[in-house]
Design a protein around this motif. Structure first.
Motif, PDB file in Angstrom:
ATOM      1  N   LEU A  55       0.824  -1.214   0.000  1.00 15.42           N
ATOM      2  CA  LEU A  55       0.000   0.000   0.000  1.00 15.42           C
ATOM      3  C   LEU A  55       0.854   1.258   0.000  1.00 15.42           C
ATOM      4  CD1 LEU A  55      -2.831  -1.109   2.457  1.00 15.42           C
ATOM      5  CD2 LEU A  55      -2.892  -1.042  -0.048  1.00 15.42           C
ATOM      6  N   ASP A  56       1.990   1.232   0.706  1.00 13.52           N
ATOM      7  CA  ASP A  56       2.928   2.363   0.651  1.00 13.52           C
ATOM      8  C   ASP A  56       3.381   2.605  -0.790  1.00 13.52           C
ATOM      9  OD1 ASP A  56       2.983   3.102   3.326  1.00 13.52           O
ATOM     10  OD2 ASP A  56       4.667   1.795   3.821  1.00 13.52           O
ATOM     11  N   ASP A  57       3.741   1.530  -1.477  1.00  5.62           N
ATOM     12  CA  ASP A  57       4.222   1.650  -2.850  1.00  5.62           C
ATOM     13  C   ASP A  57       3.128   2.196  -3.773  1.00  5.62           C
ATOM     14  OD1 ASP A  57       6.654   0.636  -2.047  1.00  5.62           O
ATOM     15  OD2 ASP A  57       6.276  -1.400  -2.781  1.00  5.62           O
ATOM     16  N   LEU A  58       1.904   1.720  -3.594  1.00  2.00           N
ATOM     17  CA  LEU A  58       0.812   2.149  -4.464  1.00  2.00           C
ATOM     18  C   LEU A  58       0.434   3.601  -4.211  1.00  2.00           C
ATOM     19  CD1 LEU A  58      -1.475  -1.015  -4.486  1.00  2.00           C
ATOM     20  CD2 LEU A  58       0.123  -0.233  -6.259  1.00  2.00           C
ATOM     21  N   GLU A  59       0.535   4.036  -2.982  1.00  4.47           N
ATOM     22  CA  GLU A  59       0.244   5.440  -2.681  1.00  4.47           C
ATOM     23  C   GLU A  59       1.223   6.360  -3.409  1.00  4.47           C
ATOM     24  OE1 GLU A  59      -1.834   8.245   0.146  1.00  4.47           O
ATOM     25  OE2 GLU A  59      -2.183   7.045  -1.632  1.00  4.47           O
ATOM     26  N   ALA A  60       2.459   5.903  -3.555  1.00  4.57           N
ATOM     27  CA  ALA A  60       3.490   6.720  -4.204  1.00  4.57           C
ATOM     28  C   ALA A  60       3.526   6.548  -5.722  1.00  4.57           C
ATOM     29  CB  ALA A  60       4.863   6.374  -3.618  1.00  4.57           C
ATOM     30  N   ASP A  61       2.754   5.611  -6.246  1.00  3.69           N
ATOM     31  CA  ASP A  61       2.794   5.303  -7.676  1.00  3.69           C
ATOM     32  C   ASP A  61       1.737   6.129  -8.415  1.00  3.69           C
ATOM     33  OD1 ASP A  61       2.776   4.275 -10.209  1.00  3.69           O
ATOM     34  OD2 ASP A  61       2.472   2.185  -9.603  1.00  3.69           O
ATOM     35  N   PRO A  62       2.143   7.080  -9.248  1.00  2.00           N
ATOM     36  CA  PRO A  62       1.160   7.937  -9.927  1.00  2.00           C
ATOM     37  C   PRO A  62       0.305   7.192 -10.942  1.00  2.00           C
ATOM     38  CG  PRO A  62       3.363   8.361 -10.747  1.00  2.00           C
ATOM     39  CD  PRO A  62       3.524   7.470  -9.565  1.00  2.00           C
ATOM     40  N   SER A  63       0.763   6.043 -11.406  1.00  3.25           N
ATOM     41  CA  SER A  63      -0.031   5.285 -12.378  1.00  3.25           C
ATOM     42  C   SER A  63      -1.200   4.564 -11.721  1.00  3.25           C
ATOM     43  CB  SER A  63       0.854   4.275 -13.116  1.00  3.25           C
ATOM     44  OG  SER A  63       1.268   3.240 -12.245  1.00  3.25           O
ATOM     45  N   CYS A  64      -1.152   4.415 -10.401  1.00  4.33           N
ATOM     46  CA  CYS A  64      -2.249   3.791  -9.654  1.00  4.33           C
ATOM     47  C   CYS A  64      -3.236   4.876  -9.249  1.00  4.33           C
ATOM     48  CB  CYS A  64      -1.720   3.067  -8.421  1.00  4.33           C
ATOM     49  SG  CYS A  64      -3.015   2.501  -7.292  1.00  4.33           S
TER      50      CYS A  64
END
Length: 251
Positions: A40-49
């Protein structure tokens, strides 16, 4: 991006995060919640998500905590409190995401599994879905902010009834009482992905601002709740009632 216990699959702007322990009905242990927090940390930082669907592999969403892994052979309140903080970290990360989150709940969502679903912005259920909050039946207080999120969705009286009785709530009743958002005649994961795509099309800033305003309107002290919950769960694991209720998992 994959992990044995948590699978991540992107479909355009929507990312599906799957609890992947079907043989355990996706029960939560420390390894799962640590991995979930990282994902979830990674997805929060991923602009494509732009939106996230949370689901479970197999026939159940999540059967709650893994009693085999989460019960100490000897009562240890401090150890249980420390372990519970890892679960709360995952819950806080899910709760505080700025992006839209949709829980796809098929089969059973019990205990911590139901609590996890309540942390999402919207919940899609099927007619056969069963949600249950039977914490008291095993000598525990509600976890993962459930005492707050359940009350926000259904009100004090219904929240107290669901926690005191531990009864199972079917999909249609869950939507009727406001516990879930959408009742789907299709597989919950398919409907949740479609709904998440609709949410992904909204303004990211406006959606995040709306979530922030909804949380502010709640006006609860999440930090104090987190510390109190962990302490209460830690002590509860040392009580005779909890030890008796979970004896079969220790044998």
């Amino acid at each position: 991006m994959t992990s044995d216990e948590v699978l991540v699959e992107a479909a355009g702007p929507v990312v599906r995060v799957m609890l992947n322990r079907p043989d355990k009905r996706n029960a939560l242990n420390e390894s799962v919640v640590h991995r979930l927090t990282t994902v979830l940390d990674d997805l929060e930082a991923d602009p494509s998500c732009r939106a996230i669907v949370l689901g479970g592999a197999g026939r159940s969403f999540c059967a709650g905590g893994d009693m085999d892994a989460n019960i100490d052979l000897e009562p240890d309140a401090a150890r249980a409190e420390s372990r519970h903080q890892a679960f709360l970290a995952a819950a806080r990360r899910l709760r505080d995401l700025r992006k839209p989150t949709v829980a796809a709940v098929q089969g059973a969502a019990i205990g911590a599994g139901a609590s996890l679903a309540l942390l999402c912005d919207e919940i899609v259920v099927e007619a056969e879905t069963r949600l249950g909050f039977g914490f008291l039946r095993v000598g525990l207080p509600p976890d993962l902010f459930c005492a707050a999120t359940l009350q926000r969705r259904v009100g004090w009286t219904r929240a107290a009834d669901l926690l005191h009785s531990g009864r199972l709530v079917g999909g249609p009743e869950a939507v009727h009482m406001g516990l879930a958002t959408h009742l789907s005649s299709r597989p919950a994961q398919d409907a949740a992905i479609e709904r998440a795509a609709d949410l992904a099309a909204l303004s990211p800033y406006a959606f995040a601002a709306t979530k922030a305003l909804l949380r502010a309107a709640w006006n609860g002290d999440a930090g104090a709740h987190s510390d109190l919950e962990a302490a209460l769960v830690g002590v509860a694991t040392t009580t005779p009632e909890f030890r008796a209720a979970t004896a079969k998992f220790r044998s």
